[in-house]
Motif scaffolding. Structure first.
Motif, short mmCIF file in Angstrom:
data_model
loop_
_atom_site.label_atom_id
_atom_site.label_comp_id
_atom_site.label_asym_id
_atom_site.label_seq_id
_atom_site.Cartn_x
_atom_site.Cartn_y
_atom_site.Cartn_z
N LEU A 1 -3.46 1.04 -4.32
CA LEU A 1 -2.54 1.48 -5.35
C LEU A 1 -2.03 0.28 -6.14
N THR A 2 -1.90 0.46 -7.44
CA THR A 2 -1.42 -0.61 -8.31
C THR A 2 -0.12 -0.18 -8.98
N THR B 1 -2.49 -2.05 -0.49
CA THR B 1 -3.69 -1.48 0.12
C THR B 1 -3.35 -0.95 1.51
N MET B 2 -3.93 0.17 1.81
CA MET B 2 -3.73 0.81 3.11
C MET B 2 -5.11 1.14 3.67
N THR B 3 -5.40 0.58 4.82
CA THR B 3 -6.73 0.80 5.42
C THR B 3 -6.73 1.99 6.34
N THR C 1 -1.27 -4.06 3.18
CA THR C 1 -1.25 -5.38 2.57
C THR C 1 -0.63 -5.23 1.18
N ILE C 2 0.34 -6.07 0.88
CA ILE C 2 0.96 -6.07 -0.44
C ILE C 2 0.73 -7.42 -1.09
N THR C 3 0.33 -7.40 -2.35
CA THR C 3 0.08 -8.64 -3.08
C THR C 3 0.65 -8.50 -4.49
N LYS C 4 0.82 -9.64 -5.16
CA LYS C 4 1.32 -9.60 -6.52
C LYS C 4 0.47 -10.47 -7.43
N ASP C 5 0.41 -10.09 -8.68
CA ASP C 5 -0.23 -10.88 -9.73
C ASP C 5 0.82 -11.03 -10.82
N THR C 6 1.54 -12.12 -10.78
CA THR C 6 2.66 -12.31 -11.69
C THR C 6 2.20 -12.34 -13.15
#
Lengths: 111, 122
Positions: free
Chosen positions: B20-21, B83-85, B70-75
């Protein structure tokens, strides 16, 4: 099973006051002054109503107030209006190993 | 004006990975004290806290889902990805992203996206 306990329902007549409780433990509600409350209408996203136990964001009517005693936080809605009918959720910081928890939600009905 | 919007698949098969974004505007995720969180709500049920990422890349997860999230960012793109596995039908829910303020543990969710309904089914 939610980490914070709320009554499933609450109700009041227009103009009356109603209080919704949110009971946790000393590891969450009782341990920190970081309780927030959210209002949610059916099919809509939640809206912040109270943060840090008793602070109101700008734009939220002062009919909404928050407090805490021990392990229980409370949201009081004074001067009930028809538009206050919604679901209400509490949330709290719960420690370094459990950053955030929500309550099970309370459906507020304006009679 | 702060806005957030979730995007991703509406239907995912069991055992697959869900991505998800959250695309936002009106704030920067490089500003001290700012974060973006993910919260979900199964149909007819309560909100569930999932994950939160802060301006300094500090990441926090729900202990019950930590192994699958997992959570990530692209500033530069003003995006946060969750993401959820190994999803299961119990993961069927509306997924919300939300802007957070307050320094670290004193966070609260100020603005929320409209949510996106994800159904897990074969």
């Amino acid at each position: 099973q939610s980490a914070l306990t709320q009554p499933p329902s609450a109700s009041g007549s227009p103009g009356q006051s109603v209080t919704i409780s949110c009971t946790g433990t000393s590891s969450d509600v009782g341990g920190y002054n970081y309780v927030s409350w959210y209002q949610q209408y059916p099919g809509k996203a939640p809206k912040l109503m109270i943060f840090e136990v008793s602070k109101r964001p700008s734009g939220v009517p002062d009919r909404f107030s928050g407090s805490k005693s021990g392990n229980t936080a409370s949201l009081t809605v004074s001067g009930l209006q028809a538009e206050d009918e919604a679901d209400y959720y509490c949330s709290s910081y719960a420690g370094s190993n459990n950053w955030g928890v929500f309550g099970g939600g309370t459906k507020l009905t304006v009679l | 004006q702060i806005t957030l919007k979730e995007s991703g698949p509406t239907l995912v098969k069991p055992t697959q990975t869900l991505t998800l974004t959250c695309t936002f505007s009106g704030f920067s995720l490089s500003t001290t004290g700012v974060g973006v969180g993910w919260i979900r709500q199964p149909p007819g049920k309560a909100l569930e806290w999932l994950a939160l990422i802060y301006w300094d890349d500090d990441k926090r997860y729900s202990p019950s889902l930590k192994s699958s999230l997992t959570i990530t960012k692209d500033t530069s793109k003003n995006q946060v990805v969750l993401t959820m596995t190994n999803v299961d039908p119990v993961d069927t829910a509306t997924y919300y992203c939300a802007h957070s303020r307050g320094y670290r543990i004193s966070y609260y969710f100020t603005y929320w996206g409209q949510g996106t309904l994800v159904t897990v089914s074969s």
